[in-house]
Enzyme design. Sequence first.
Site, PDB file in Angstrom:
ATOM      1  N   GLU A  38      23.219  -3.624  69.029  1.00 20.53           N
ATOM      2  CA  GLU A  38      23.552  -3.401  67.630  1.00 20.53           C
ATOM      3  C   GLU A  38      23.921  -1.942  67.366  1.00 20.53           C
ATOM      4  O   GLU A  38      24.752  -1.647  66.506  1.00 20.53           O
ATOM      5  CB  GLU A  38      22.353  -3.776  66.753  1.00 20.53           C
ATOM      6  CG  GLU A  38      21.900  -5.218  66.869  1.00 20.53           C
ATOM      7  CD  GLU A  38      20.517  -5.458  66.280  1.00 20.53           C
ATOM      8  OE1 GLU A  38      20.201  -6.628  65.990  1.00 20.53           O
ATOM      9  OE2 GLU A  38      19.749  -4.499  66.111  1.00 20.53           O
ATOM     10  N   LYS A 199      15.717 -13.660  57.660  1.00 19.91           N
ATOM     11  CA  LYS A 199      14.467 -13.216  58.268  1.00 19.91           C
ATOM     12  C   LYS A 199      14.783 -12.316  59.458  1.00 19.91           C
ATOM     13  O   LYS A 199      15.752 -12.545  60.187  1.00 19.91           O
ATOM     14  CB  LYS A 199      13.588 -14.392  58.704  1.00 19.91           C
ATOM     15  CG  LYS A 199      14.135 -15.209  59.860  1.00 19.91           C
ATOM     16  CD  LYS A 199      13.189 -16.353  60.254  1.00 19.91           C
ATOM     17  CE  LYS A 199      12.026 -15.918  61.120  1.00 19.91           C
ATOM     18  NZ  LYS A 199      12.407 -15.636  62.528  1.00 19.91           N
ATOM     19  N   ASP A 200      13.948 -11.288  59.644  1.00 19.47           N
ATOM     20  CA  ASP A 200      14.133 -10.396  60.791  1.00 19.47           C
ATOM     21  C   ASP A 200      12.778  -9.991  61.346  1.00 19.47           C
ATOM     22  O   ASP A 200      11.753 -10.562  60.989  1.00 19.47           O
ATOM     23  CB  ASP A 200      14.991  -9.171  60.408  1.00 19.47           C
ATOM     24  CG  ASP A 200      14.191  -8.085  59.699  1.00 19.47           C
ATOM     25  OD1 ASP A 200      13.097  -8.388  59.152  1.00 19.47           O
ATOM     26  OD2 ASP A 200      14.651  -6.928  59.694  1.00 19.47           O
ATOM     27  N   MET A 201      12.787  -8.962  62.228  1.00 23.68           N
ATOM     28  CA  MET A 201      11.553  -8.544  62.881  1.00 23.68           C
ATOM     29  C   MET A 201      11.215  -7.074  62.620  1.00 23.68           C
ATOM     30  O   MET A 201      10.320  -6.527  63.258  1.00 23.68           O
ATOM     31  CB  MET A 201      11.646  -8.807  64.391  1.00 23.68           C
ATOM     32  CG  MET A 201      11.807 -10.278  64.733  1.00 23.68           C
ATOM     33  SD  MET A 201      12.105 -10.587  66.498  1.00 23.68           S
ATOM     34  CE  MET A 201      10.538 -10.068  67.212  1.00 23.68           C
ATOM     35  N   GLU A 202      11.940  -6.430  61.687  1.00 28.53           N
ATOM     36  CA  GLU A 202      11.711  -5.008  61.446  1.00 28.53           C
ATOM     37  C   GLU A 202      11.736  -4.576  59.979  1.00 28.53           C
ATOM     38  O   GLU A 202      11.031  -3.634  59.590  1.00 28.53           O
ATOM     39  CB  GLU A 202      12.756  -4.150  62.191  1.00 28.53           C
ATOM     40  CG  GLU A 202      12.663  -4.165  63.699  1.00 28.53           C
ATOM     41  CD  GLU A 202      13.423  -5.309  64.339  1.00 28.53           C
ATOM     42  OE1 GLU A 202      13.094  -5.671  65.479  1.00 28.53           O
ATOM     43  OE2 GLU A 202      14.344  -5.847  63.694  1.00 28.53           O
ATOM     44  N   ASP A 225      21.959 -16.280  63.578  1.00 29.67           N
ATOM     45  CA  ASP A 225      21.495 -17.648  63.824  1.00 29.67           C
ATOM     46  C   ASP A 225      21.003 -18.273  62.528  1.00 29.67           C
ATOM     47  O   ASP A 225      20.548 -17.572  61.623  1.00 29.67           O
ATOM     48  CB  ASP A 225      20.376 -17.660  64.875  1.00 29.67           C
ATOM     49  CG  ASP A 225      19.213 -16.745  64.519  1.00 29.67           C
ATOM     50  OD1 ASP A 225      18.182 -17.251  64.064  1.00 29.67           O
ATOM     51  OD2 ASP A 225      19.343 -15.518  64.702  1.00 29.67           O
TER      52      ASP A 225
END
Length: 267
Positions: A38, A199-202, A225
């Site tokens: 990214e 939704k993400d992870m950070e 996704d």
Amino acid sequence: MALAPHGKGSDVAVETMFAQVEKHPISSILIIIAMQTEALPVVNKFQLTENPHSSFPKGVPWVHYHGTYKDIKINLVWPGKDLTLGVDSVGTISASIVTYASIQALEPDLIINAGTAGGFKAKGAGIGDVFLISHLAFHDRRIPIPVFDLYGVGLRQAFSTPNLLKVLNLKTGKLSTGDSLDMASQDEASITANDATVKDMEGAAVAYVADLLKVPAIFVKAVTDIVDGEKPPAEEFLQNLAAVTAALDQAVTQVVEFISGKCLSEL
């Protein structure tokens, strides 16, 4: 304030300083990106160079790129590869400590957390869509005790940028953050309660630190996704990562271009 107030009161001196910053053109931005795939398109687009003498602690894998675009000093930091396993250091823990260390070392006027995310088709998200996030919360910090439950969710509002949103014609929505790529049933219930489109992870971790240190932050997320779709999220994520990072790179470029020469209050 940098983000929506979270708790009682605030330091008057900090508020005064922030008000002054709002009236001066943004001169320094910090881009936080979790994955190398990214980050590199943005690095190349702005011709940023790696800083071999960063002020980060010795031995950490964090990577700092820097350069100048028009009148803006651009710092881009990604957490680097895990020292043991060699994969991108994704997730809330790396995001939190890297954001904290970067703010301390680089003193940015504005943070841009850019990255890929899962999207919900039920909320109108599609592959390649780019969202400018309005609100952020966690979906995997369940503490079923009064008030602690609200602390666990950690709801925050991104820095408001109505002009940016209008000019670039980006989609907007709420972001829910957790440390898993998949979605367990308990997570799904929390994500629904958070009214999240992506939704993400950070994201919510970056928002927490930015709020703590009173630095305004905006969040740009591109959908790789469809979480509520037919394909397994991990498979779809890997399949679309390269193409979607191109869309993310374009959006980040447009955001930086828009920011150039403007004050925070003009965003």
